[in-house]
Each structure stands twice: as structure tokens, then as C-alpha cells.
Design an enzyme around this catalytic site. Sequence first.
Site, PDB file in Angstrom:
ATOM      1  N   SER A 122       0.845  -1.196   0.000  1.00  0.00           N
ATOM      2  CA  SER A 122       0.000   0.000   0.000  1.00  0.00           C
ATOM      3  C   SER A 122       0.878   1.242   0.000  1.00  0.00           C
ATOM      4  O   SER A 122       1.688   1.438   0.920  1.00  0.00           O
ATOM      5  CB  SER A 122      -0.899   0.008   1.237  1.00  0.00           C
ATOM      6  OG  SER A 122      -1.450   1.297   1.397  1.00  0.00           O
ATOM      7  N   HIS A 131      -1.450  -1.447  -4.140  1.00  0.00           N
ATOM      8  CA  HIS A 131      -2.685  -1.038  -3.458  1.00  0.00           C
ATOM      9  C   HIS A 131      -2.695   0.484  -3.313  1.00  0.00           C
ATOM     10  O   HIS A 131      -1.788   1.067  -2.726  1.00  0.00           O
ATOM     11  CB  HIS A 131      -2.752  -1.717  -2.094  1.00  0.00           C
ATOM     12  CG  HIS A 131      -4.035  -1.508  -1.365  1.00  0.00           C
ATOM     13  ND1 HIS A 131      -5.175  -2.249  -1.618  1.00  0.00           N
ATOM     14  CD2 HIS A 131      -4.376  -0.645  -0.378  1.00  0.00           C
ATOM     15  CE1 HIS A 131      -6.145  -1.856  -0.807  1.00  0.00           C
ATOM     16  NE2 HIS A 131      -5.693  -0.875  -0.048  1.00  0.00           N
ATOM     17  N   ASP A 147      -4.832   3.658  -1.981  1.00  0.00           N
ATOM     18  CA  ASP A 147      -5.919   4.066  -1.097  1.00  0.00           C
ATOM     19  C   ASP A 147      -6.405   5.463  -1.452  1.00  0.00           C
ATOM     20  O   ASP A 147      -5.676   6.440  -1.305  1.00  0.00           O
ATOM     21  CB  ASP A 147      -5.445   4.055   0.357  1.00  0.00           C
ATOM     22  CG  ASP A 147      -5.218   2.647   0.871  1.00  0.00           C
ATOM     23  OD1 ASP A 147      -6.163   1.844   0.835  1.00  0.00           O
ATOM     24  OD2 ASP A 147      -4.085   2.349   1.293  1.00  0.00           O
ATOM     25  N   MET A 165      -8.963   8.295  -0.400  1.00  0.00           N
ATOM     26  CA  MET A 165      -9.818   8.722   0.728  1.00  0.00           C
ATOM     27  C   MET A 165     -10.276  10.154   0.479  1.00  0.00           C
ATOM     28  O   MET A 165      -9.490  10.990   0.025  1.00  0.00           O
ATOM     29  CB  MET A 165      -9.024   8.673   2.033  1.00  0.00           C
ATOM     30  CG  MET A 165      -8.377   7.329   2.327  1.00  0.00           C
ATOM     31  SD  MET A 165      -7.660   7.353   3.975  1.00  0.00           S
ATOM     32  CE  MET A 165      -6.709   5.831   3.966  1.00  0.00           C
ATOM     33  N   HIS A 208      -8.451   1.087  -3.842  1.00  0.00           N
ATOM     34  CA  HIS A 208      -9.354   0.938  -2.698  1.00  0.00           C
ATOM     35  C   HIS A 208     -10.010   2.287  -2.439  1.00  0.00           C
ATOM     36  O   HIS A 208      -9.393   3.187  -1.884  1.00  0.00           O
ATOM     37  CB  HIS A 208      -8.533   0.456  -1.488  1.00  0.00           C
ATOM     38  CG  HIS A 208      -9.323   0.307  -0.231  1.00  0.00           C
ATOM     39  ND1 HIS A 208      -8.721   0.122   0.994  1.00  0.00           N
ATOM     40  CD2 HIS A 208     -10.665   0.308   0.011  1.00  0.00           C
ATOM     41  CE1 HIS A 208      -9.658   0.024   1.929  1.00  0.00           C
ATOM     42  NE2 HIS A 208     -10.834   0.134   1.361  1.00  0.00           N
ATOM     43  N   MET A 253     -12.147   4.647  -0.558  1.00  0.00           N
ATOM     44  CA  MET A 253     -12.820   4.935   0.721  1.00  0.00           C
ATOM     45  C   MET A 253     -13.475   6.297   0.544  1.00  0.00           C
ATOM     46  O   MET A 253     -13.030   7.317   1.070  1.00  0.00           O
ATOM     47  CB  MET A 253     -11.791   4.930   1.858  1.00  0.00           C
ATOM     48  CG  MET A 253     -11.383   3.515   2.251  1.00  0.00           C
ATOM     49  SD  MET A 253      -9.835   3.487   3.161  1.00  0.00           S
ATOM     50  CE  MET A 253      -8.695   3.448   1.793  1.00  0.00           C
ATOM     51  N   MET A 306     -11.669  -5.567   5.826  1.00  0.00           N
ATOM     52  CA  MET A 306     -10.792  -4.712   6.632  1.00  0.00           C
ATOM     53  C   MET A 306     -10.443  -5.437   7.929  1.00  0.00           C
ATOM     54  O   MET A 306     -11.315  -6.009   8.583  1.00  0.00           O
ATOM     55  CB  MET A 306     -11.475  -3.386   6.969  1.00  0.00           C
ATOM     56  CG  MET A 306     -11.804  -2.477   5.788  1.00  0.00           C
ATOM     57  SD  MET A 306     -10.419  -2.042   4.716  1.00  0.00           S
ATOM     58  CE  MET A 306      -9.310  -1.208   5.860  1.00  0.00           C
ATOM     59  N   GLY A 337      -9.327   4.012   7.139  1.00  0.00           N
ATOM     60  CA  GLY A 337      -9.059   5.449   7.264  1.00  0.00           C
ATOM     61  C   GLY A 337      -7.609   5.840   7.475  1.00  0.00           C
ATOM     62  O   GLY A 337      -7.193   6.882   6.995  1.00  0.00           O
ATOM     63  N   GLY A 387      -1.007   2.135   9.608  1.00  0.00           N
ATOM     64  CA  GLY A 387      -0.267   2.013  10.856  1.00  0.00           C
ATOM     65  C   GLY A 387      -1.087   1.638  12.072  1.00  0.00           C
ATOM     66  O   GLY A 387      -0.631   1.791  13.203  1.00  0.00           O
ATOM     67  N   ASP A 432      -6.841  -6.173   4.726  1.00  0.00           N
ATOM     68  CA  ASP A 432      -6.199  -4.852   4.685  1.00  0.00           C
ATOM     69  C   ASP A 432      -6.210  -4.237   6.075  1.00  0.00           C
ATOM     70  O   ASP A 432      -7.284  -4.027   6.649  1.00  0.00           O
ATOM     71  CB  ASP A 432      -6.984  -3.969   3.696  1.00  0.00           C
ATOM     72  CG  ASP A 432      -6.351  -2.597   3.502  1.00  0.00           C
ATOM     73  OD1 ASP A 432      -5.268  -2.342   4.047  1.00  0.00           O
ATOM     74  OD2 ASP A 432      -6.975  -1.779   2.778  1.00  0.00           O
ATOM     75  N   GLY A 433      -5.016  -3.971   6.594  1.00  0.00           N
ATOM     76  CA  GLY A 433      -4.894  -3.295   7.877  1.00  0.00           C
ATOM     77  C   GLY A 433      -4.061  -4.092   8.864  1.00  0.00           C
ATOM     78  O   GLY A 433      -4.460  -5.179   9.286  1.00  0.00           O
ATOM     79  N   GLY A 434      -2.894  -3.574   9.181  1.00  0.00           N
ATOM     80  CA  GLY A 434      -2.047  -4.220  10.183  1.00  0.00           C
ATOM     81  C   GLY A 434      -1.430  -5.534   9.740  1.00  0.00           C
ATOM     82  O   GLY A 434      -1.013  -6.342  10.576  1.00  0.00           O
ATOM     83  N   GLY A 441       1.072  -1.908   4.131  1.00  0.00           N
ATOM     84  CA  GLY A 441       1.639  -0.572   3.985  1.00  0.00           C
ATOM     85  C   GLY A 441       2.877  -0.420   4.840  1.00  0.00           C
ATOM     86  O   GLY A 441       4.009  -0.488   4.359  1.00  0.00           O
TER      87      GLY A 441
HETATM   88  C1  DX5 Z   1      -6.282   2.071   5.585  1.00  0.00           C
HETATM   89  C2  DX5 Z   1      -5.906   1.538   4.237  1.00  0.00           C
HETATM   90  C3  DX5 Z   1      -4.818   0.530   4.219  1.00  0.00           C
HETATM   91  C4  DX5 Z   1      -3.523   1.003   4.825  1.00  0.00           C
HETATM   92  C5  DX5 Z   1      -2.946  -0.176   5.510  1.00  0.00           C
HETATM   93  O1  DX5 Z   1      -7.622   2.422   5.644  1.00  0.00           O
HETATM   94  O2  DX5 Z   1      -7.017   0.947   3.589  1.00  0.00           O
HETATM   95  O3  DX5 Z   1      -4.613   0.053   2.906  1.00  0.00           O
HETATM   96  O4  DX5 Z   1      -2.589   1.478   3.914  1.00  0.00           O
HETATM   97  O5  DX5 Z   1      -1.791   0.231   6.167  1.00  0.00           O
HETATM   98  P1  DX5 Z   1      -1.027  -0.702   7.179  1.00  0.00           P
HETATM   99  O6  DX5 Z   1      -0.525  -1.868   6.390  1.00  0.00           O
HETATM  100  O7  DX5 Z   1       0.033   0.184   7.696  1.00  0.00           O
HETATM  101  O8  DX5 Z   1      -2.023  -1.120   8.216  1.00  0.00           O
HETATM  102 ZN    ZN Z   2      -6.567  -0.020   1.686  1.00  0.00          ZN
END
Ligand code: DX5
Ligand code: ZN
Length: 226
Positions: free
Chosen positions: A11, A35, A37, A39, A68, A70, A139, A144, A147, A177-179, A199
Site C-alpha cells: 500500500s 494497493h 488508497d 480517501m 481501494h 474509501m 478490513m 481510514g 499504521g 487490509d490493515g495491520g 503498507g
Molecule cells: C487504511 C488503508 C490501508 C492502509 C494499511 O484504511 O485501507 O490500505 O494502507 O496500512 P497498514 O498496512 O500500515 O495497516
Molecule cells: Zn486499503
Amino acid sequence: MNVPAPIVAPSILAADFARLADEVHAVESVADWLHVDVMDNHFVPNLTIGLPVVQSLLAATSLPFDVHLMIENPRRWAPSYADAGAYNVTFHAEACDDPVALAKDLRSAGAKAGLAIDRDTPIEPYLDLLPSFDTLLIMTIKAGFGGQRFIPELLDKVRTARRHVNAGHLELRIEVDGGIAAETIEQAAEAGADAFVAGTAVYGAADPAAAVTRLRRLAERAVARA
Ligand code: DX5
Ligand code: ZN
């Protein structure tokens, strides 16, 4: 468990935006998807990039884009990302009252269609829509911000989706996606995910390309064990 070979999508949210093209090139030879994002400061509080920047970035790399969205009102914007050449365009279930119609529009514009499910949204009401989609993005945080800490309880949705996809012989990627990091990717793969967004774990590493390769290897091993 019958799961396609895992793929990793770095990401760019965690990349240095002043050096975005270089950051993309750093993972180009090892990443499966990029990926991206988007937003809008409405669907989520954060604000990132929009269509013109994504168009420029598409011209700078051969990686398939996993966009993605959002954003509010994806019907207004999502098809333009498909027209621009994104490989997969994912929008949020919470932001769309007719997800199947939008998925059709995306497919007829030549893209794969993805449905995203945020932290507080149950998966069950959407299972019957999955034949209209190519990607299901679950998710593992609240959408949003990058990290954030991975929420393992959300993998129950992945397990439910995997059972449904396998029982129905659906051709659909289950993406998380996420963490996602070396410490969490194996449990996500064991739960049935086969596409992994990362990411911080990629762009926070000293060697982003090596981080991608390592993550994919961990996912492959976990799938082989499951
Ligand atoms: C957050 C994004 C993710 C984000 C993940 O809403 O959709 O794609 O980049 O970042 P990490 O991998 O740091 O959790
Ligand atoms: Zn994402």
C-alpha cells in the site's frame, strides 16, 4: 483448504509521497498488485489522492493497480478509475446502495470489481452478492489510516467468506487490509485470505522489496499448513 496462491499488494499509503514513483519502482519486480488508497475526507476523515494522481501513477508503472476507494458516492467515481486502467476497483459496501449494479459497470469498463467490508459491518448480508465480484476486501482495522493495530477477531469474517467461496466454487480473491505484517499474515492466511495489503510492513522496512517477498513466503507456508 482450497485457496489460490497468495498475492501481496504493497500500500502506497505508507510510502514517501514526495518520491512516489521511486517508491513504486522499489517494489515493482516483486509485488503482485499495487494497493492505492483513495480517501475523500467524507467516507473517512482522512484525505489522500484522487483520479488525476492515480492516472499519472498508472503511467509510471506496469504493476496492476488495486484501487481501494474509501469515498462517498462510489457510483460517481469508481468507473473512472476503471476507465483509467486500474486492474481492480474496490468500493465500500457501506457507501453504496446497489453494489451489484456498480460491480457490473466496473466489469464492463474492463476492471475487476471489489467489495470492501469495514470493521463494523457484518459480512453475512453480502455473501449472496459475491458472484458479481472478483475481490472481497475485508478490513482488519477501521478504514481510514495506515499504521493501526491488526484486529484478529475480524478474521471470523474471512473464515465465513472462505467457506462460502469454496462451497459455491466462486472465483473471488479474499483480501485483507490493515495491520498485515510478518506477525499477523500467517493467521490471516490460515483463516482463508489469499491477497494481503501491507503498507507499514513494506514501506517501513529498510528493504521494501525484501519485505514483500518475505510476507508472501509466510503466507504460502501458512496456506500449506492450513
Ligand atoms: C487504511 C488503508 C490501508 C492502509 C494499511 O484504511 O485501507 O490500505 O494502507 O496500512 P497498514 O498496512 O500500515 O495497516
Ligand atoms: Zn486499503
